[in-house]
Design an enzyme around this catalytic site. Structure first.
Site, PDB file in Angstrom:
ATOM      1  N   ASP A 177     -53.485  11.077  61.763  1.00 45.95           N
ATOM      2  CA  ASP A 177     -53.989  12.015  60.755  1.00 45.95           C
ATOM      3  C   ASP A 177     -53.599  11.507  59.361  1.00 45.95           C
ATOM      4  OD1 ASP A 177     -55.088  14.463  59.888  1.00 45.95           O
ATOM      5  OD2 ASP A 177     -53.134  15.478  59.965  1.00 45.95           O
ATOM      6  N   GLY A 209     -51.741  23.568  53.966  1.00 47.50           N
ATOM      7  CA  GLY A 209     -50.540  24.367  53.728  1.00 47.50           C
ATOM      8  C   GLY A 209     -50.780  25.864  53.794  1.00 47.50           C
ATOM      9  N   HIS A 234     -60.450  19.905  57.466  1.00 46.18           N
ATOM     10  CA  HIS A 234     -58.980  19.887  57.311  1.00 46.18           C
ATOM     11  C   HIS A 234     -58.536  21.188  56.652  1.00 46.18           C
ATOM     12  CE1 HIS A 234     -57.770  15.579  58.033  1.00 46.18           C
ATOM     13  NE2 HIS A 234     -59.089  15.542  58.184  1.00 46.18           N
ATOM     14  N   GLY A 235     -57.237  21.404  56.649  1.00 43.69           N
ATOM     15  CA  GLY A 235     -56.701  22.574  55.951  1.00 43.69           C
ATOM     16  C   GLY A 235     -57.307  23.868  56.468  1.00 43.69           C
ATOM     17  N   ASP A 266     -52.344  22.674  61.591  1.00 41.47           N
ATOM     18  CA  ASP A 266     -50.946  22.295  61.647  1.00 41.47           C
ATOM     19  C   ASP A 266     -50.064  23.473  61.218  1.00 41.47           C
ATOM     20  OD1 ASP A 266     -48.476  21.124  61.506  1.00 41.47           O
ATOM     21  OD2 ASP A 266     -49.054  19.453  60.245  1.00 41.47           O
TER      22      ASP A 266
END
Ligand code: G3H
Ligand code: 13P
Ligand code: ZN
Length: 313
Positions: free
Chosen positions: A86, A184, A215-216, A260
């Site tokens: 990643d 985040g 992503h994110g 994540d």
């Protein structure tokens, strides 16, 4: 080592099927035995394909040998699991991952001038394809903190006008796009803020055969934030992407969704709650078992309620 000897599959295979059948394969990040096992258990429970993701900093944290030892030791159902680098930021780290046994790599040149992004993306693709490894690249910049080296305060949406040429020149297998998500815990000014589906629609029209990556995309379940704050944490105004926005993105060719932060929250909330409830606890295995179970539960939930990837293997 080649990934096929571990029983892993090329990520492209998983994504091509997902794009065709209208669901997303989860890209879940891991960084130790517990997070790895938690994700694999969720994949097993849901019979979902899954992409095990390792960031550059996670690679440094585990070390190549420990990582590959764990990957070699785990058991995979045929056609279910891939191993993905990643946010690789150089040709060298992508090559290292391919040589080690990854089945796909991301070269993230999104912060580079376009010409350089194209040049290195192509170099990575040429090397990767020799080993039947697939490549993800990125156009556009997500705001937020990506990793310790990359932080951006501005969002640069992907320009649909250049994606076709980018895919052709780089020979990338999938493309990460910037349509309003960010890495985040602090993604949105408010939870109702919408993703830019107008941009995503144009991208999908211009490169209909390329699986797109978001992503994110953590949804930042408020139950985890509240538990963490209740038991001594201090996470203010953490908000994610609403599950219905993610489901809508899947209808517009998003075939891989990266998560994540949600797993980190699941892990930490379980640890904080366990410590608060049992003052005599001191065996790390008791703490880590609860943390693992909480990640598994959340991954199962996201597979079933967001990705739609259950029973697709
Ligand atoms: O997108 C970035 C991932 O969440 C990785 O973050 O570098 O802290 O492992 P990390
Ligand atoms: P989150 O921070 O939203 O979980 O994003 C993870 C990610 O994009 C990994 O590449
Ligand atoms: Zn990312």
């Amino acid at each position: 080592m080649h990934y096929s000897s571990f029983g892993l599959v090329n990520t492209k295979k998983l994504l091509t099927k997902a794009l065709r059948d209208g669901y997303a394969v989860p890209g879940f990040n891991f960084y130790n035995m517990e997070t790895l096992l938690a994700i694999l258990r969720a994949a097993q429970i849901t019979q979902s394909p899954v992409i095990l993701q390792v960031s550059e900093s996670a690679l440094e944290y585990m070390g190549d040998d420990i990582l590959i030892g764990m990957i070699a030791g785990a058991k995979y159902k045929v056609g279910q699991v891939s191993l993905h680098l990643d946010h690789g930021h150089s040709f060298e780290v992508c090559k290292r991952a391919i040589d080690m046994g990854f089945s796909s790599v991301m070269f993230d040149g999104s912060n580079l001038p376009l010409k350089q992004n194209i040049k290195i993306s192509r170099q990575v693709a040429d090397y990767a394809h020799k080993f039947d490894v697939s490549v993800e690249t990125e156009l556009g910049v997500l705001n937020g903190t990506e990793d310790k080296n990359t932080k951006s305060d501005k969002m640069l949406y992907t320009d649909p006008a250049i994606v076709k040429d980018f895919v052709k020149q780089t020979q990338t297998d999938s493309l990460a796009v910037a349509i309003g998500t960010s890495h985040g815990l602090y993604k949105r000014k408010n939870t109702n803020e919408k993703l830019r589906f107008d941009i995503l629609k144009q991208i999908a029209m211009n490169i209909p055969k390329t699986p797109l990556v978001l992503h994110g995309a953590s949804s930042i379940p408020q139950k985890f934030v509240n538990t963490i704050n209740k038991f001594g944490g201090n996470l203010k105004n953490a908000h994610g992407i609403a599950p219905n926005q993610l489901r809508q993105a899947i209808l517009l060719h998003i075939a891989k969704i990266n998560v994540d932060s949600d797993s980190r929250l699941a892990f930490t909330s379980a640890i904080r709650e366990t410590l608060a409830h049992d003052k005599s606890i001191f065996d790390p295995r008791a703490l880590l078992t609860n943390a693992m179970d909480n990640i598994t539960k959340n991954c199962v939930d996201e597979i079933q309620n967001i990705m739609g990837s259950g029973y697709k293997i």
